[in-house]
Design a protein around this motif. Sequence first.
Motif, PDB file in Angstrom:
ATOM      1  N   TYR A   1      58.587  38.822  42.195  1.00 34.98           N
ATOM      2  CA  TYR A   1      58.585  40.111  41.486  1.00 34.98           C
ATOM      3  C   TYR A   1      58.967  41.202  42.479  1.00 34.98           C
ATOM      4  O   TYR A   1      58.347  41.309  43.537  1.00 34.98           O
ATOM      5  CB  TYR A   1      57.200  40.391  40.898  1.00 34.98           C
ATOM      6  CG  TYR A   1      56.810  39.388  39.837  1.00 34.98           C
ATOM      7  CD1 TYR A   1      57.223  39.557  38.518  1.00 34.98           C
ATOM      8  CD2 TYR A   1      56.059  38.253  40.160  1.00 34.98           C
ATOM      9  CE1 TYR A   1      56.891  38.628  37.538  1.00 34.98           C
ATOM     10  CE2 TYR A   1      55.731  37.317  39.190  1.00 34.98           C
ATOM     11  CZ  TYR A   1      56.151  37.510  37.879  1.00 34.98           C
ATOM     12  OH  TYR A   1      55.835  36.588  36.916  1.00 34.98           O
TER      13      TYR A   1
ATOM     14  N   GLU B   1      55.303  37.217  45.642  1.00 35.03           N
ATOM     15  CA  GLU B   1      55.388  36.001  44.834  1.00 35.03           C
ATOM     16  C   GLU B   1      54.117  35.905  44.002  1.00 35.03           C
ATOM     17  O   GLU B   1      53.002  35.941  44.544  1.00 35.03           O
ATOM     18  CB  GLU B   1      55.524  34.776  45.753  1.00 35.03           C
ATOM     19  CG  GLU B   1      55.792  33.520  44.953  1.00 35.03           C
ATOM     20  CD  GLU B   1      56.019  32.290  45.838  1.00 35.03           C
ATOM     21  OE1 GLU B   1      56.368  32.448  47.020  1.00 35.03           O
ATOM     22  OE2 GLU B   1      55.811  31.185  45.303  1.00 35.03           O
ATOM     23  N   GLY B   2      54.279  35.837  42.688  1.00 34.92           N
ATOM     24  CA  GLY B   2      53.114  35.764  41.801  1.00 34.92           C
ATOM     25  C   GLY B   2      52.481  34.380  41.836  1.00 34.92           C
ATOM     26  O   GLY B   2      53.064  33.435  42.380  1.00 34.92           O
ATOM     27  N   GLU B   3      51.278  34.282  41.244  1.00 33.35           N
ATOM     28  CA  GLU B   3      50.611  32.975  41.197  1.00 33.35           C
ATOM     29  C   GLU B   3      51.438  31.978  40.393  1.00 33.35           C
ATOM     30  O   GLU B   3      51.285  30.766  40.531  1.00 33.35           O
ATOM     31  CB  GLU B   3      49.215  33.119  40.576  1.00 33.35           C
ATOM     32  CG  GLU B   3      48.214  33.661  41.588  1.00 33.35           C
ATOM     33  CD  GLU B   3      46.889  34.059  40.957  1.00 33.35           C
ATOM     34  OE1 GLU B   3      46.680  33.738  39.772  1.00 33.35           O
ATOM     35  OE2 GLU B   3      46.094  34.690  41.671  1.00 33.35           O
ATOM     36  N   ASP B   4      52.322  32.515  39.536  1.00 35.56           N
ATOM     37  CA  ASP B   4      53.182  31.651  38.735  1.00 35.56           C
ATOM     38  C   ASP B   4      54.416  31.179  39.517  1.00 35.56           C
ATOM     39  O   ASP B   4      55.299  30.538  38.965  1.00 35.56           O
ATOM     40  CB  ASP B   4      53.629  32.398  37.469  1.00 35.56           C
ATOM     41  CG  ASP B   4      54.276  33.754  37.794  1.00 35.56           C
ATOM     42  OD1 ASP B   4      54.443  34.068  38.988  1.00 35.56           O
ATOM     43  OD2 ASP B   4      54.626  34.491  36.850  1.00 35.56           O
ATOM     44  N   GLY B   5      54.486  31.548  40.819  1.00 31.89           N
ATOM     45  CA  GLY B   5      55.622  31.110  41.641  1.00 31.89           C
ATOM     46  C   GLY B   5      56.855  31.986  41.505  1.00 31.89           C
ATOM     47  O   GLY B   5      57.835  31.800  42.214  1.00 31.89           O
ATOM     48  N   GLU B   6      56.806  32.946  40.591  1.00 33.67           N
ATOM     49  CA  GLU B   6      57.955  33.860  40.371  1.00 33.67           C
ATOM     50  C   GLU B   6      57.984  34.945  41.450  1.00 33.67           C
ATOM     51  O   GLU B   6      56.929  35.339  41.969  1.00 33.67           O
ATOM     52  CB  GLU B   6      57.791  34.571  39.016  1.00 33.67           C
ATOM     53  CG  GLU B   6      58.183  33.761  37.819  1.00 33.67           C
ATOM     54  CD  GLU B   6      59.678  33.802  37.564  1.00 33.67           C
ATOM     55  OE1 GLU B   6      60.278  34.883  37.637  1.00 33.67           O
ATOM     56  OE2 GLU B   6      60.243  32.722  37.301  1.00 33.67           O
TER      57      GLU B   6
ATOM     58  N   ASP C   1      49.703  42.777  32.406  1.00 35.76           N
ATOM     59  CA  ASP C   1      50.069  42.051  31.175  1.00 35.76           C
ATOM     60  C   ASP C   1      50.842  42.982  30.228  1.00 35.76           C
ATOM     61  O   ASP C   1      50.961  44.177  30.461  1.00 35.76           O
ATOM     62  CB  ASP C   1      48.839  41.413  30.515  1.00 35.76           C
ATOM     63  CG  ASP C   1      47.824  42.448  30.069  1.00 35.76           C
ATOM     64  OD1 ASP C   1      48.227  43.597  29.811  1.00 35.76           O
ATOM     65  OD2 ASP C   1      46.616  42.112  29.994  1.00 35.76           O
TER      66      ASP C   1
END
Length: 361
Positions: free
Chosen positions: A272, A265-270, A151
């Motif tokens: 990285y 792929e993050g949990e937000d679908g992005e 974060d």
Amino acid sequence: MICLMDMFNGSKRRIRPFIRLPKRLAAAALSFVLLLLFGCSAQTPEARRELFSMDTYMNLRAYGDNASEALDTAVREITKLDGLLSVTDPESEISALNSGEGGVHFLSEETFAILSSTLALSDELGDSFEITLRPVSEAWGFTTGEYRIPDETELASLLPLVDDGLVALDANERAVSLPAGVKLDLGAAAKGYAADTAADALTEAGVTSALLDLGSSTIRALGSKPDGSAWRVALRGPGGKSTAGVLELRDACISTSGGYERYFEGEDGEIYWHIIDPSTGRPAKNGAASVSVMTPDAFSGDVLSTALFVMGPDAAEEYYHLHGGFELIILMEDGSIRLTPGAEALFTPEGGADITVIGRD
Ligand code: ADP
Ligand code: MG
């Protein structure tokens, strides 16, 4: 072949030869003519080596009488550098620096040389390139493969450690001094340095034709192919899967930095990826899928491709106009291509990509 047979056999029946050659002499003459005709295509000795080093598969190819021995030396040099610079090998010299305790460390001649050359380049490249990025790469899990999204508070606490100005070198003592918490990662420079070291070993052994592929993203061509034609190297397309085109290389290096090399792929679908903007601590995203640079040496190319990827296409073009000395191919995420005139002359794109030649408007 058929016409040769006619000359020496069939024709004998029809035309009375001026001089009748004894059989042995005729055979020798035939061999001589064959040698003249096919001798030039006689194969130059080729040697190949494959190795896994610096966290990637490398393919080395060299031609000439000394190629095999020279490649053995090159492999030894690359393996040695990996042993010094690896961030995953706890026994490496770099790992010894990365305990996080800081303090003064004494280095081998080689590690000191690499560190000081990389810091000198980093100084020229400003905020886009920092070998002190490691605490941030660790936070994202790029160093372990246990990926997570740190974060803003966590990143803000780590960013003060990301500053190559915090690394102090003492050339007389071959010493490096680091504040507590500062950690180094030469991942953006090591393969380039290794490619140059390998190329030097080959040159010293008299090899003038070789292609050193240190994991596709760092390729150094020594001379041209044995037949004099250029080496042809495929450039991967956006996403790293298809081929964007083929580049002709002669006595030059091509280094590519692409988001597709290591990402999650993050949990937000992005998505990285591992190339991070040191000023934000977040993956550098600016519309480029990859940045390739052509340089005379692989070390500066390796560093430059990472830095220009972080800067983004517009700043990369500006850097090119200001400094020059390299050619540039930027593959955009939308499939379009931006490249310098020198690169355009050597690059054959595949398919109908929308192409912009930098500086030719
Ligand atoms: P690859 O290693 O995949 O061929 P690069 O040459 O672009 O690709 O190097 C990427 C590596 O460089 C990362 O794995 C990381 O260790 C390091 N790195 C990432 N971002 C930066 C940066 N902004 N400055 C310096 N090093 C970086
Ligand atoms: Mg690089």
